[in-house]
Design a protein around this motif. Sequence first.
Motif, PDB file in Angstrom:
ATOM      1  N   ASP A 278       0.833  -1.215   0.000  1.00  0.00           N
ATOM      2  CA  ASP A 278       0.000   0.000   0.000  1.00  0.00           C
ATOM      3  C   ASP A 278       0.859   1.252   0.000  1.00  0.00           C
ATOM      4  O   ASP A 278       0.575   2.238  -0.711  1.00  0.00           O
ATOM      5  CB  ASP A 278      -0.921   0.008   1.221  1.00  0.00           C
ATOM      6  CG  ASP A 278      -2.044  -0.995   1.083  1.00  0.00           C
ATOM      7  OD1 ASP A 278      -2.324  -1.424  -0.052  1.00  0.00           O
ATOM      8  OD2 ASP A 278      -2.667  -1.372   2.111  1.00  0.00           O
ATOM      9  N   ILE A 293      -4.855  -1.624  -6.936  1.00  0.00           N
ATOM     10  CA  ILE A 293      -5.399  -1.164  -5.646  1.00  0.00           C
ATOM     11  C   ILE A 293      -6.645  -1.980  -5.271  1.00  0.00           C
ATOM     12  O   ILE A 293      -6.843  -2.346  -4.114  1.00  0.00           O
ATOM     13  CB  ILE A 293      -5.722   0.340  -5.710  1.00  0.00           C
ATOM     14  CG1 ILE A 293      -4.429   1.150  -5.813  1.00  0.00           C
ATOM     15  CG2 ILE A 293      -6.536   0.769  -4.488  1.00  0.00           C
ATOM     16  CD1 ILE A 293      -4.640   2.642  -6.019  1.00  0.00           C
ATOM     17  N   THR A 296      -5.461  -5.355  -4.057  1.00  0.00           N
ATOM     18  CA  THR A 296      -4.870  -5.243  -2.710  1.00  0.00           C
ATOM     19  C   THR A 296      -5.945  -5.029  -1.651  1.00  0.00           C
ATOM     20  O   THR A 296      -5.816  -5.510  -0.523  1.00  0.00           O
ATOM     21  CB  THR A 296      -3.847  -4.095  -2.661  1.00  0.00           C
ATOM     22  OG1 THR A 296      -4.492  -2.858  -3.036  1.00  0.00           O
ATOM     23  CG2 THR A 296      -2.660  -4.370  -3.571  1.00  0.00           C
TER      24      THR A 296
END
Length: 511
Positions: A278, A293, A296
């Motif tokens: 991150d 993103i 994740t």
Amino acid sequence: MIKTIPIFNRDSVAQEKPMMLENFKDELDYELLQANIFREKILSCILILFVSIILLLNIITRGHEQLDYYISVRSFHIHIVLIFIPIVFLLLTRKHRRITNENFKLLTVLHVLMNTSVLILCAFIAINNEIINQRPFTYVTAMFSIASLILLSKSYRLFAFCSSYAIYITGILFIFKNPSVVFQHVLFSLPLFILALIVSEINYSAYIRNYMNSKIIESKNQELDKIYKLTEQMLAERTKELNETIEMENIRTAFFANISHELRTPLNVIYAAQQMLDLVLKDTTHENQKEVIQYTRITKQNCYRLIRLIANLIDITKIDAGYLQVNLENIDIVSVAEDITLSAAKYIEDRNIHLVFDTNVEEKIIACDADKIERIILNLLSNAVKFTPEYGSIHVSIEEKEGCIALSVKDTGIGIPPEMKDSIFDRFVQVDKTISRNREGSGIGLSIVKSLVEMHNGKITVISEANKGSEFIIEIPDVYQQDVEEVKAYNLAAEHQYIEKIHIEFSDIYD
């Protein structure tokens, strides 16, 4: 299943007696004969002693006609025979001390002849006494002695008594020619004769009754002994099964504890790597950055789910082992509940669910564990969000009651079916078991909540109606710790840590 036996049921005992009497007839005959032989030995000894004394007194007082001991020559010979019979009986029974199949009939004949001959000889003596002084006491004494001591069956009794009484009445008829005198003697002796038969019957019946009762008790004791042994065996088997179950439960608990700790280590590594990823994504740009993103975020949410599941498993093992304890401190529970609820407000309202917090008391300091209260409320809020549809509402309230503080989490969700209300706090129970559900869970959250509430000596109840919503009510005792001098102010964790707790608790809910 063991069948109970009505041991002291009078009806069942009465029904069993005739059957048992038939079954134990041979044994009863042996018991009766053995008892009679023993009693007749005693009676023989008494008879020998008593007649010997009479004969001795007769010899000493011979020539003194005014004395009552006078016995005629004929009566003297009868007394000699009356001594001779019991002596012969004692000698024969001494030779056959034990009753066997071979000597049973012989001893039975001796038993009958002994009593019959004694009664007949006493009847002759009574006839002789009637000639001398009109006193039949010898015969009357013999009748009642034998009736009271000897156990005669009906046939033997009638034979012995009737034959001797017939001889006595015949002798009276020969002695007294006057019918009125004979009638007086019959009138005097007949009631005594009947009474002796009645006494003999009572004595015999009582012995039979006591014998059968003892056999029934013995039979019941044997049945009880069998039941006791069977029960003992079943108890041993159940104890063995219980010990095996406890051992398996301990193995299961140890397995969950070990596997939970083993899973936590690689999960922490994955979660730490995810956090580093991150940070890297924030400082760099990539043509597929949005997709990365998104992936994740999915990874992080599933890490939260695993963290929550492992934490629950560890807590379950601690609860089962008795290691999970509450750290009671004097804290404002209203502030704790309000801060936790409002911290989750944004997360809940993002799902188009209206959240309301209400209280009728601004401050209430009680002894409780703030971390455990936080976890209880977050779990109940998580469940409420899971099962409340879009544009529904969740209402959190605190109410001060007599002796306790009531905390309520109420929603307008799908509710709980009536058949599941009693098991909703059991482990691994889920209201929605369909494969297509959009909310996940292990079914152990409410079980942990109940345990945490009970650690505070409180209780949790649920009010629910299908398709209308549910309300979970927690009542915690209004207790203040006197040994704590200052009230501890509850400080929330750092904002990012607190939000992370919410993410972990709400990780089972997919967007």
